[in-house]
Design a protein around this motif. Structure first.
Motif, PDB file in Angstrom:
ATOM      1  N   ARG A 186      -4.490   9.062  -5.148  1.00 48.35           N
ATOM      2  CA  ARG A 186      -4.447   8.706  -6.562  1.00 48.35           C
ATOM      3  C   ARG A 186      -3.035   8.263  -6.944  1.00 48.35           C
ATOM      4  O   ARG A 186      -2.053   8.831  -6.496  1.00 48.35           O
ATOM      5  CB  ARG A 186      -4.840   9.908  -7.414  1.00 48.35           C
ATOM      6  CG  ARG A 186      -6.296  10.300  -7.309  1.00 48.35           C
ATOM      7  CD  ARG A 186      -7.150   9.515  -8.271  1.00 48.35           C
ATOM      8  NE  ARG A 186      -8.483  10.099  -8.397  1.00 48.35           N
ATOM      9  CZ  ARG A 186      -9.347   9.739  -9.339  1.00 48.35           C
ATOM     10  NH1 ARG A 186      -9.019   8.823 -10.228  1.00 48.35           N
ATOM     11  NH2 ARG A 186     -10.546  10.284  -9.381  1.00 48.35           N
ATOM     12  N   SER A 187      -2.960   7.229  -7.779  1.00 46.65           N
ATOM     13  CA  SER A 187      -1.661   6.736  -8.220  1.00 46.65           C
ATOM     14  C   SER A 187      -1.044   7.703  -9.236  1.00 46.65           C
ATOM     15  O   SER A 187      -1.755   8.309 -10.045  1.00 46.65           O
ATOM     16  CB  SER A 187      -1.823   5.360  -8.870  1.00 46.65           C
ATOM     17  OG  SER A 187      -0.632   4.959  -9.505  1.00 46.65           O
ATOM     18  N   ARG A 228       6.497  -2.955  -4.883  1.00 43.61           N
ATOM     19  CA  ARG A 228       5.563  -2.104  -5.602  1.00 43.61           C
ATOM     20  C   ARG A 228       6.233  -1.460  -6.810  1.00 43.61           C
ATOM     21  O   ARG A 228       5.638  -1.306  -7.864  1.00 43.61           O
ATOM     22  CB  ARG A 228       5.019  -1.010  -4.672  1.00 43.61           C
ATOM     23  CG  ARG A 228       3.989  -0.123  -5.334  1.00 43.61           C
ATOM     24  CD  ARG A 228       3.401   0.870  -4.341  1.00 43.61           C
ATOM     25  NE  ARG A 228       2.357   1.638  -4.979  1.00 43.61           N
ATOM     26  CZ  ARG A 228       2.564   2.727  -5.702  1.00 43.61           C
ATOM     27  NH1 ARG A 228       3.795   3.161  -5.883  1.00 43.61           N
ATOM     28  NH2 ARG A 228       1.565   3.380  -6.256  1.00 43.61           N
ATOM     29  N   VAL A 275      -1.700   0.817  -3.214  1.00 43.96           N
ATOM     30  CA  VAL A 275      -1.558   0.005  -4.415  1.00 43.96           C
ATOM     31  C   VAL A 275      -2.872   0.006  -5.192  1.00 43.96           C
ATOM     32  O   VAL A 275      -3.958   0.071  -4.600  1.00 43.96           O
ATOM     33  CB  VAL A 275      -1.139  -1.432  -4.035  1.00 43.96           C
ATOM     34  CG1 VAL A 275      -2.195  -2.098  -3.172  1.00 43.96           C
ATOM     35  CG2 VAL A 275      -0.828  -2.272  -5.258  1.00 43.96           C
ATOM     36  N   THR A 276      -2.783  -0.039  -6.520  1.00 40.50           N
ATOM     37  CA  THR A 276      -3.977  -0.013  -7.356  1.00 40.50           C
ATOM     38  C   THR A 276      -4.438  -1.444  -7.652  1.00 40.50           C
ATOM     39  O   THR A 276      -3.684  -2.413  -7.493  1.00 40.50           O
ATOM     40  CB  THR A 276      -3.699   0.696  -8.689  1.00 40.50           C
ATOM     41  OG1 THR A 276      -2.762  -0.082  -9.452  1.00 40.50           O
ATOM     42  CG2 THR A 276      -3.131   2.094  -8.462  1.00 40.50           C
ATOM     43  N   THR A 313      -5.951   4.216  -5.362  1.00 42.06           N
ATOM     44  CA  THR A 313      -5.195   3.176  -4.668  1.00 42.06           C
ATOM     45  C   THR A 313      -5.976   2.719  -3.444  1.00 42.06           C
ATOM     46  O   THR A 313      -6.943   3.362  -3.028  1.00 42.06           O
ATOM     47  CB  THR A 313      -3.808   3.689  -4.223  1.00 42.06           C
ATOM     48  OG1 THR A 313      -3.994   4.772  -3.285  1.00 42.06           O
ATOM     49  CG2 THR A 313      -2.983   4.170  -5.416  1.00 42.06           C
ATOM     50  N   VAL A 340       4.940  -1.456 -10.709  1.00 44.70           N
ATOM     51  CA  VAL A 340       4.702  -0.248 -11.492  1.00 44.70           C
ATOM     52  C   VAL A 340       5.478  -0.302 -12.796  1.00 44.70           C
ATOM     53  O   VAL A 340       4.961   0.052 -13.866  1.00 44.70           O
ATOM     54  CB  VAL A 340       5.084   1.006 -10.679  1.00 44.70           C
ATOM     55  CG1 VAL A 340       5.027   2.251 -11.548  1.00 44.70           C
ATOM     56  CG2 VAL A 340       4.151   1.165  -9.484  1.00 44.70           C
ATOM     57  N   GLU A 386      -2.220  -2.919 -10.351  1.00 46.41           N
ATOM     58  CA  GLU A 386      -0.947  -3.429  -9.843  1.00 46.41           C
ATOM     59  C   GLU A 386      -1.131  -4.780  -9.165  1.00 46.41           C
ATOM     60  O   GLU A 386      -0.292  -5.677  -9.305  1.00 46.41           O
ATOM     61  CB  GLU A 386      -0.341  -2.416  -8.873  1.00 46.41           C
ATOM     62  CG  GLU A 386       0.170  -1.160  -9.538  1.00 46.41           C
ATOM     63  CD  GLU A 386       0.538  -0.063  -8.549  1.00 46.41           C
ATOM     64  OE1 GLU A 386       1.073   0.960  -8.991  1.00 46.41           O
ATOM     65  OE2 GLU A 386       0.284  -0.237  -7.343  1.00 46.41           O
ATOM     66  N   GLN A 440       0.798  -1.222   0.000  1.00 51.73           N
ATOM     67  CA  GLN A 440       0.000   0.000   0.000  1.00 51.73           C
ATOM     68  C   GLN A 440       0.838   1.283   0.000  1.00 51.73           C
ATOM     69  O   GLN A 440       1.932   1.292   0.595  1.00 51.73           O
ATOM     70  CB  GLN A 440      -0.946  -0.006   1.202  1.00 51.73           C
ATOM     71  CG  GLN A 440      -0.265  -0.033   2.562  1.00 51.73           C
ATOM     72  CD  GLN A 440      -1.280  -0.149   3.688  1.00 51.73           C
ATOM     73  OE1 GLN A 440      -2.182   0.656   3.841  1.00 51.73           O
ATOM     74  NE2 GLN A 440      -1.143  -1.215   4.469  1.00 51.73           N
ATOM     75  N   THR A 473       0.579   6.829 -11.745  1.00 51.04           N
ATOM     76  CA  THR A 473       0.636   6.140 -13.028  1.00 51.04           C
ATOM     77  C   THR A 473      -0.420   6.707 -13.978  1.00 51.04           C
ATOM     78  O   THR A 473      -1.359   7.386 -13.541  1.00 51.04           O
ATOM     79  CB  THR A 473       0.416   4.632 -12.836  1.00 51.04           C
ATOM     80  OG1 THR A 473      -0.828   4.426 -12.156  1.00 51.04           O
ATOM     81  CG2 THR A 473       1.536   4.025 -12.020  1.00 51.04           C
TER      82      THR A 473
END
Length: 232
Positions: free
Chosen positions: A169-170, A211, A137-138, A178, A215, A141, A135, A172
């Motif tokens: 928010r991620s 993580r 984490v999406t 997340t 990514v 992912e 964490q 990416t």
């Protein structure tokens, strides 16, 4: 001007309830040993009656300003050493917990307990563990890590059980949401903080949970998909 600001500050304060005004926290009329004993009993009563771990801020409301809550807890735990339950630090607070040695007796009795643990499938438990370690984490992912899509239903089930909340928010592409674990997660699994998760450093050192690696894989996959569309 100063008088005006002071008046505003007074008006902005929450008025004390009748119980707060009448409640004697300091117990200055008692000799030190009886004062300490009364503070111990108050703290134990609050922890015993609470349904969730009790924070330091809450306990400070029932003892004197000079009282060390940590020392009070230490004395309480010493008194409970021979009892089948203890006061443990979980989720940023303290809670009464039965000792693990008596877990089988409690299960055999089939008596209803104050907090029955939520049932998790093997898959849900694995997803929750991954989120706890990685964490924030999406879902994408997580899907990359497991090699198959992690469904919204799985995430919703963990959220409904009170184990997950929304994280930032991620960074990416697409800025997906997340997921992070909650205080209830810590309480349910008897953890004081996430640092108490078992073998976190070893898993990271061995590269089993990373993580950053997830990514990179996700970005590489999105880049490959983009190249294929360009060729079309």
């Amino acid at each position: 001007m100063a008088g005006s600001n002071a008046a505003k500050a007074v008006r902005g304060r929450r008025p004390k309830s009748k119980d707060e005004i009448l409640f004697d926290r300091e117990l200055e009329d008692l000799p030190p040993e009886l004062r300490w004993r009364e503070w111990m009993l108050r703290v134990e009563a609050v922890i015993f009656s609470a349904t969730e771990p009790v924070s330091r801020e809450i306990l400070a409301r029932v003892v004197g300003k000079s009282c060390s809550i940590d020392l009070l807890i230490d004395d309480l735990r010493e008194e409970l050493r021979s009892r089948p339950y203890d006061i443990v630090a979980v989720a940023g607070g303290w809670q009464h917990r039965s000792r693990s040695a008596y877990a089988s007796a409690i299960r055999a009795s089939q008596a209803p307990t104050r907090s029955a643990p939520a049932y998790l499938s093997e898959h849900e438990a694995a997803v929750l563990a991954a989120i706890a370690y990685l964490q924030p984490v999406t879902r994408s992912e997580l899907s990359t890590m497991f090699g198959k899509e992690i469904s919204r239903d799985t995430i919703a089930s963990l959220r409904d059980a009170g184990f997950l909340g929304s994280g930032p928010r991620s960074p990416t592409p697409g800025a997906p949401y997340t997921y992070v674990t909650t205080k209830h997660f810590l309480s349910a699994f008897g953890l004081e903080t996430l640092r108490d998760l078992p073998d976190l450093e070893r898993l990271e050192d061995d590269g089993l949970l990373s993580r950053q690696a997830l990514v990179r894989e996700e970005l590489a996959k999105e880049g490959a998909d983009g190249d294929e569309q360009d060729q079309l």
